[in-house]
Design a protein around this motif. Sequence first.
Motif, short mmCIF file in Angstrom:
data_model
loop_
_atom_site.label_atom_id
_atom_site.label_comp_id
_atom_site.label_asym_id
_atom_site.label_seq_id
_atom_site.Cartn_x
_atom_site.Cartn_y
_atom_site.Cartn_z
N LEU A 15 0.83 -1.20 0.00
CA LEU A 15 0.00 0.00 0.00
C LEU A 15 0.87 1.26 0.00
CD1 LEU A 15 -3.07 0.71 0.23
CD2 LEU A 15 -2.59 1.19 2.64
N ALA A 16 1.84 1.28 0.92
CA ALA A 16 2.69 2.46 1.07
C ALA A 16 3.45 2.74 -0.22
CB ALA A 16 3.65 2.28 2.22
N TRP A 17 4.01 1.68 -0.81
CA TRP A 17 4.80 1.90 -2.01
C TRP A 17 3.94 2.32 -3.19
CZ3 TRP A 17 9.53 3.19 -1.93
CH2 TRP A 17 10.36 2.75 -0.89
N SER A 18 2.70 1.81 -3.26
CA SER A 18 1.86 2.27 -4.37
C SER A 18 1.54 3.76 -4.22
CB SER A 18 0.58 1.44 -4.53
OG SER A 18 0.29 0.73 -3.38
N ILE A 19 1.33 4.19 -2.98
CA ILE A 19 1.07 5.62 -2.78
C ILE A 19 2.30 6.44 -3.15
CG2 ILE A 19 0.59 7.39 -1.04
CD1 ILE A 19 -1.13 5.30 0.41
N VAL A 20 3.46 5.95 -2.69
CA VAL A 20 4.71 6.64 -3.04
C VAL A 20 4.85 6.72 -4.55
CG1 VAL A 20 7.23 6.45 -3.00
CG2 VAL A 20 5.91 6.04 -0.91
#
Lengths: 278, 360
Positions: A15-20
């Motif tokens: 999730l975090a990396w997709s947002i990044v």
Amino acid sequence: MRNRSLTSRILLNVLAWSIVFVIAFPLVWMILTSVKPQFELFRIPPTILPQEVTFEHYHRVLVETPFLKYFRNSVILAVGTTVLVIVIATLGAHSLVRFSYPGRERLAQLVLFTYLLPSVVLIIPLYLLMVWLGIANTLFSLMLAYTTFALPFALWLLRSFMQGIPQDLEAAALVDGASRMEAFVDVILPQAVPGIISTALFTFILAWNEYLYALVLVNTDEARPLTTGVMNMLITAFNIEWSLLMAASVMMSLPVIIVFALLQKHLTRGFGAGGVKG
Amino acid sequence: MAEVTFDKVRKAFGSAVAVRELDLAIRSGEFVSLLGPSGCGKTTTLRMLAGLETPTSGAISIDGTVVNELAPAKRDIAMVFQSYALYPHMSVAQNIAYPLKKRGVSRADRDVRVAAVAATLQLGALLDRKPRQLSGGQQQRVALGRALVRDPRVFLLDEPLSNLDAKLRAHMRAELIELHRRIGKTMVYVTHDQLEAMTMSDRIAVMHDGVLQQFGTPKEVYETPANLFVASFIGSPGMNLVKGELRAAGSGLAFVRGDLSLPVANGGTAGAAVTLGVRPEDITLGAGPFACTIRVVEPTGHETIVMAEAAGETLVARAAPDSQLVPGQVVPFAVRAQRLHAFDADGRRLPLVFAQSNGA
Ligand SMILES: Nc1ncnc2c1ncn2[C@@H]1O[C@H](COP(=O)(O)OP(=O)(O)O)[C@@H](O)[C@H]1O
Ligand SMILES: [Mg+2]
């Protein structure tokens, strides 16, 4: 516990990396585009990484356009606004927190009132005011305009920050022989540094990125900041100079990134813990 | 050296009155405690003296000069705050030196005096630390040091020991007494701890709800409390208070409560409602004209606190540590007549003299 934490860690990371990725992609694309040669830009299929790296666009923006002049204007504007806002807001917040006078709370609320009006509504009156004051079309007029809308937020930010500074500290300084102003400078200001830095950062970024007021209040290159200046010179009705625009954009983003990198450790640094017992 | 006078001083915050018509004359070199429960106006009184609050009415003078309008810096006062209020961004040395710096003392002189104060308070090894790196007791000593480094006319101390543990508190109490003896300065000491006030003060000002209840030596407030509040606030365990009335008995009067009757030698009118006050140490268990039932026995080591019931009242008495009392036991007891206290219906002290009674 362990099992749960493994799957949830994987999920969280995805999730975090997709947002990044979503947030960072335009920035990366901007940088990549700025170093691609002109002919590579519109190639189908598009190249992700430039096949040939060139700094020609940077050179052209710096040498052939008034970019440096706009840049100078933006620096003066952002630094000037920040200094003005910080000076007024620290003293003002101190007053709102420490002095008791009738209508103090009401005043603090009224300060926020300007945010209830859409900023477009204020542009024309503000412009007329600047003309009337004889400072229309100057950097100073923009500085004042930015101050008017950065100040309320700055006041509130610093006010809530200063409410956390124990009242006894100032009282102790007064008993120890300081005047009110000395107590403020010797004791309150050092405690307020993290709050001042966050406020300064907020104001600087706001002034650096502002577009609408700059567009309406200023129409001479002498006083044009980067935001409107770059748009003005590179985007015409007939043509958008994509590679120059991207090179200019990269250079525009740099100061904010640098300022942020320099100050961010102060943003999180706690203040004065333990100086006063609970 | 300085005298401090409060003349009808009142302080109101909006509609809330924190201090009411305070009259207080503190002599030069005296150690005076302001004693009272939390919220009774002690800190407000101290802050007015320091110049941090302006009295709503009345006058405060130091050495005969009214200081109501004088800025704190000009009053030549040193104060130790309840919160210590150490400057968090300054080192211990800088904290202690700050009052000197603000008074234009040269750097060399500052260093000498900071070193001297640090030596007295055993802070020498801590001079480069920041306040947050110190323990509570150390912070307290730094706060004291910041006050002692100057030579002010008056010292103000606002519950300086309240955040220390019991052992350190006893130690610091002794240190402060010794300090006052050595420098002989006027000191106003705020506390809600009656033991601190009793052990340290020349005189105690007992306050309650912003009103001064009594101002006298520890002996005076203990032995002749001016009213019920002072009587019950001072002393631990507290004074036994028994409500009753004065009745004619024989040729004179007697205080009567249930089957308890104490002859009055002098003073009082028949029919008056009176509260009798008896300190726990003035009850002698084991012999006497009255009888009580032991309820609770609490040995503390150097004495035994006994709760007993008589005439429907619970009485607290002090007994010798080796007393062999057990709950449920019925024992005779006597009270020391010359040490009894009597208060009228409004709680004011009555000048009653009791006679030593021989029978119930
Ligand atoms: N700045 C203030 N504003 C309003 N009320 C106050 C203020 N300071 C003190 N008070 C009130 O005055 C009373 C006395 O307070 P204080 O002097 O601090 O008591 P103490 O030190 O004896 O505990 C309290 O009821 C308190 O709530
Ligand atoms: Mg207090």
